[in-house]
Design a protein around this motif. Structure first.
Motif, PDB file in Angstrom:
ATOM      1  N   GLN A  30       0.632  -1.246  -0.066  1.00 34.03           N
ATOM      2  CA  GLN A  30      -0.081   0.040   0.069  1.00 34.03           C
ATOM      3  C   GLN A  30       0.790   1.345  -0.051  1.00 34.03           C
ATOM      4  OE1 GLN A  30      -1.850   0.726   3.806  1.00 34.03           O
ATOM      5  NE2 GLN A  30      -2.064   2.870   3.113  1.00 34.03           N
ATOM      6  N   PHE A  36      -0.538  -4.045  -6.615  1.00 32.82           N
ATOM      7  CA  PHE A  36      -1.748  -4.334  -6.045  1.00 32.82           C
ATOM      8  C   PHE A  36      -2.049  -5.782  -5.873  1.00 32.82           C
ATOM      9  CE2 PHE A  36      -6.362  -4.523  -6.114  1.00 32.82           C
ATOM     10  CZ  PHE A  36      -6.849  -3.577  -5.329  1.00 32.82           C
ATOM     11  N   PHE A  60      -3.294   3.425  -3.912  1.00 29.71           N
ATOM     12  CA  PHE A  60      -3.200   3.304  -5.316  1.00 29.71           C
ATOM     13  C   PHE A  60      -4.089   4.477  -6.155  1.00 29.71           C
ATOM     14  CE2 PHE A  60      -2.303  -0.727  -3.487  1.00 29.71           C
ATOM     15  CZ  PHE A  60      -1.156  -1.214  -4.113  1.00 29.71           C
ATOM     16  N   PHE A 157      -3.861   1.800 -12.414  1.00 30.24           N
ATOM     17  CA  PHE A 157      -3.385   0.283 -11.959  1.00 30.24           C
ATOM     18  C   PHE A 157      -2.549  -0.569 -12.698  1.00 30.24           C
ATOM     19  CE2 PHE A 157      -6.961   1.323  -9.295  1.00 30.24           C
ATOM     20  CZ  PHE A 157      -6.554   0.638  -7.776  1.00 30.24           C
ATOM     21  N   LYS A 160       0.682  -2.781 -12.416  1.00 32.36           N
ATOM     22  CA  LYS A 160       0.687  -2.999 -10.944  1.00 32.36           C
ATOM     23  C   LYS A 160      -0.066  -4.137 -10.443  1.00 32.36           C
ATOM     24  CE  LYS A 160       1.285   2.084  -9.823  1.00 32.36           C
ATOM     25  NZ  LYS A 160       0.608   3.141  -8.891  1.00 32.36           N
TER      26      LYS A 160
END
Length: 931
Positions: A30, A36, A60, A157, A160
């Protein structure tokens, strides 16, 4: 942060995960925002830990970053609000409304008012849009599926969601290499150096025996109560010390079944009598001790470093001293010798087959070994002939008898999420095959060669997902199924009548493995909590109850001769295990090395020839000799594999099918398999087969609903059924395709294409396309994406399609000026014709666009926009009448439901075909002066 610093964070994440520092792992994920962890996110959402969910997301994205982020936070807070209402906790609901949902009123005030009005209802399900809302568990599951799509579509995202592919214990390996280097720089290097700290550079002791000074404070592991420095990876295996022996032996579990708390319920005995005094097959397992940590931890990386020439003049003797203080298990290299040659394994890529959606399950025909059955996540099933590379048949998911379905199934069918195929499997003689879907249903088809595929049985087998199926023959052909409702059921394969229901698992049943020993028929079943049970075809309950390695979701399989039992699985932490079982003892006989950490999804495996095991893991196919725990070899199949590819051998083990990242399949072969395929490719083609191939050879059509980027378009947008557009086979499905993969020639390698200068007329060829229709001016012209056909739009709004047919002069059917293509029409003789407006046709601006897999064409000639099916030429829908008229069309590259339409008034409309709705209108604004 620099690139190397970012990579260091990934190494630390891997180390923390291997050391089981779970909270620290997720905190670093985080705070860094580099990775993620979708698995952790799913777990917290499923458990309703909403504060942790939003806290993790905050690393994120924020609510107002973009429309995807806004939708993600809205769905989470809306679910939290509905759960409070469902619990009659009005005070909590008001608090959520004010603190969490109020922020969205600025974007959609009407929606916020509608949400507020739910407080006035005794039961929020009285709201029409929420009438389909089920229980909390199912609602969270539906929301989670939508959240995953939104996250995958959210550009924040990007890059990730996939953890880098790292060798096990990469950080330790780097430290070992550093220590080796430091030791080589020692003035008086010792053969067995004693390294006790990493806080200062290493130096060996003085020649007279005195040690070099080392820090007395902050020892390496002083702050952590773990003796002996870092423990070897084997200490984190799935097994704990063996428990005390049971007071009674379970060796006779088949002859003397013991009662269990959950007896099975039979719908009718099948007449199978259990033989008395039967030899034992399994015992209660005895957990093996932890693997011996005394092993060679030298890695390929550190060996490579040691063998490099060094410019400092240090002797080779010193240069090759092994120094390895931190234990590192490197699983990418085999240290043992296989008793068989790796040449027997299919590892040469001979072809690629496009599917159009993600492959979930495959099975080769037991008799015709070049026939491959495939099931996808969109509910499509296909039969491929590998010899001709033809897709012989395709079936989309469709309930055959909707009126006889339970209310639960009908509710499941009403949501936007398509039924995924969980398993496809041929019957032992290849005359039937079964399909297990994620929505209650099992379909059995009868196969009569070629493209002759007929509906045989439809069974509503389980409540929720049907996770696995297999054929068995206790005294007649049966189908064994298992599902999320925790049951195993046995069905008559001819009539569909239920024969047995086995109950006893406390978690969803993940897989089944029917088998027999001599005259004894039994079934192994595994659950998602890692429990393994065995059942006879009677009403006396399970005979064994033990744990899979690592409490993993596991599949089991026997060797081809039925004498050896193997299993492979992955647990919630991503740890994977592939083992052989000692059936007489009910214990793990050997654990194979080489599976990686952080597996994405459950690792799939297969066996072949009573000799080899194979598993899809870490973007590779990994092979083992059954008698050697070390890896025999790996292959990346020339790249493009997903993290945990689906794999399947044919019966002889000469062909191997592997799923790809591009929603396709690669076929690997050994020399015998290559010869078989060449033989089949050289056989003469039947004229009727060629004609049918023109219809079915196009890539498969996958379907999934797009993630709706609009914020809270409806408070019940996950529960309320949506009227879908009628698609192929008249089923209510949305349309999608992905980038197709053109099948490679046998043994063809990747090429680097170079531009060629054309200077001479002899380098060019011209060809006039044959046309027996009315000659009209061509307004638009394009090659299909596959390069196998040409599509034209004439000024009279009629489309014409030319295809190159397979013949002696054009074996590949690719576009060429050496052979004339044929003007192609379906057997119905219909034409793809656009609607024309009342205006002068000469004033219209014709336009069309082709979907990426060449299955659909969107077109307009001044009138309505039309959607045509390229395989049948049928008009699937028309929409958006002028004015203004469409002048340019473009499919979304990943979702055929989303279309960009340029209009004659200079606006651009983003249109969703599935729900017949315009999402956005982009308009060009002219300014009189500079701002």
């Amino acid at each position: 942060m620099s690139s190397l610093s970012r990579e260091l964070v990934f190494l630390i994440l891997q180390f923390l995960d291997e050391e089981k520092f779970k909270e620290t792992v997720h905190k670093l994920e985080q705070e860094s925002g580099f990775f993620f962890n979708m698995r952790y996110f799913e777990e917290t959402v499923t458990n309703g830990e909403w504060d942790d969910v939003e806290k993790y997301l905050s690393g994120f994205t924020k609510v107002d970053d973009n429309r995807y982020s806004m939708k993600i936070f809205f769905e989470i807070r809306k679910q939290k609000y509905l759960e409070a209402l469902d619990k009659r906790d009005r005070a909590k609901a008001v608090e959520i409304l004010v603190k969490d949902l109020k922020v969205f009123s600025a974007f959609n005030e009407e929606l916020f008012k509608e949400i507020t009005q739910l407080l006035t209802l005794e039961n929020f399900r009285d709201n029409e849009q929420l009438s389909k809302y089920g229980d909390t568990k199912s609602a969270r599951g539906i929301m989670l599926a939508e959240l995953k799509k939104l996250i995958e579509a959210n550009p924040l995202f990007r890059d990730k969601l996939q953890f880098p592919s790292l060798k096990n214990s990469r950080l330790r390996t780097l430290i070992n290499q550093s220590l080796n280097w430091q030791h080589q720089l020692c003035k008086n290097p010792k053969a067995n150096p004693d390294i006790k700290t990493l806080f200062v550079d290493h130096t060996c002791g003085q020649p007279n025996g005195a040690r070099a000074p080392s820090p007395v404070t902050n020892p390496l592991m002083g702050a952590v109560p773990k003796a002996g420095g870092f423990p070897p990876l084997s200490a984190h295996g799935p097994f704990q010390p063996a428990p005390a022996p049971l007071p009674t032996s379970l060796a006779g579990w088949m002859a003397n079944p013991s009662p269990v708390p959950h007896p099975s319920a039979s719908a009718g005995p099948m007449g199978l009598a259990t033989a008395n005094n039967t030899a034992a097959i399994l015992k209660r397992p005895r957990t093996p001790p932890t693997n011996n940590p005394a092993m060679d931890y030298q890695t390929a990386d550190s060996e490579h470093v040691l063998k490099r020439p060094r410019p400092f003049g240090i002797s080779d003797e010193v240069n090759n001293l092994p120094v390895n203080i931190l234990p590192v298990a490197y699983t990418g290299q085999s240290h043992g010798q296989s008793s068989y040659s790796s040449d027997d394994l299919p590892k040469t890529v001979v072809m690629s087959l496009p599917q159009g959606s993600t492959v979930k399950s495959m099975d080769f025909h037991p008799v015709q070994q070049i026939l491959l059955l495939v099931g996808t996540n969109m509910g499509d099933i296909m039969v491929w002939d590998l010899g001709s590379r033809e897709r012989l048949a395709i079936k989309n998911f469709k309930v055959w008898e909707l009126g006889s379905c339970s209310m639960g199934l009908q509710a499941s069918l009403a949501n936007d999420y398509p039924a995924s195929v969980n398993r496809v499997m041929w019957s032992p003689d290849g005359t039937l095959f079964g399909v297990a879907y994620s929505k209650h249903i099992v379909h059995l088809y009868s196969y009569h060669n070629g493209d002759d595929l007929r509906n045989h049985l439809e069974i509503e087998a389980h409540v929720g997902s049907v996770n696995d199926l297999a054929f068995s023959y206790p005294n007649k052909l049966c189908v064994v199924t298992c599902g999320d409702d925790r049951f195993i059921k046995v069905w008559d394969a001819n009539t569909g009548s239920k024969q047995y229901t086995f109950e006893g698992h406390e978690a969803p049943v993940y897989s089944v493995c029917p088998h027999h020993k001599e005259s004894i028929q039994f079934i192994f079943s595994t659950a998602t909590d890692g429990k393994i049970k065995a059942w006879l075809y009677d009403n006396l309950g399970s005979r064994v109850d033990y744990d899979a390695p690592g409490h993993s979701s596991t599949t089991m399989a026997y060797s081809a001769d039925g004498t050896r039992l193997f299993s492979c699985g992955t647990n919630k932490e991503g740890d994977s295990y592939i083992v052989e079982w000692n059936e007489s003892e009910g214990a793990v006989k050997r654990t194979y090395h080489g599976l990686g950490k952080r597996s994405v999804g459950v690792v799939q495996f297969d066996t072949t020839k009573n000799r080899f095991l194979a598993a899809g893991d870490e973007f590779l196919v990994k092979f083992w000799d059954m008698d050697n725990i070390n890896l025999l070899m790996t292959t990346d199949a020339e790249g493009g594999l997903p993290a945990s590819p689906c794999i399947r051998f044919n019966k002889e083990g000469i062909l191997l099918a592997v799923s790809t990242n591009e929603n396709g399949i690669k076929i690997l072969a050994n020399q015998e398999g290559i010869r078989l395929l060449r033989t089949m490719e050289n056989r003469s083609f039947d004229a009727s087969r060629v004609a049918s191939a023109a219809v079915v050879k196009a890539p498969a059509i996958g379907t999934f609903p797009p993630a709706n980027p609009a914020v809270g378009a409806s408070i019940g947008d996950r529960a309320a059924p949506v009227a879908a557009m009628v698609g192929m086979n008249s089923d209510n499905r949305s349309l999608v395709d992905v980038k197709p993969r053109i099948a490679d020639e046998s043994g063809e390698k990747s090429r680097i294409w170079k531009l060629t200068e054309i200077n001479e007329q002899s380098q060019c060829r011209s060809l006039r396309l044959p046309d027996n229709l009315t000659a009209m001016r061509v307004s638009r012209l394009m090659y299909t994406n596959s390069g196998l056909a040409i599509l034209a739009l004439a000024s009279n709004a009629v489309h014409k399609l030319w295809k190159w047919q397979r013949n002696d002069r054009n074996i590949t059917t690719k576009a060429t000026a050496s052979v004339a293509p044929q003007l192609w029409q379906p057997s119905s003789g219909i034409l793809m014709t656009n609607e024309i407006s009342d205006t002068n046709p000469e004033d219209a601006v014709p336009c069309f666009a082709l979907s990426k897999n060449d299955s659909y064409v969107m077109s307009a000639s001044g009138g309505k926009v039309s959607l045509f099916n390229m395989m049948t030429f049928k008009t699937m829908t028309t929409f958006m009448p002028p004015p203004p008229a469409a002048t340019f069309l473009a499919f979304h590259p990943q979702d055929n439901n989303i279309i960009a339409i340029g209009m004659e008034d200079s606006s651009i409309q983003i249109y969703n075909v599935r729900v017949d709705e315009v999402f956005f209108i982009l308009k060009l604004i002219f300014c009189d002066s500079l701002c």
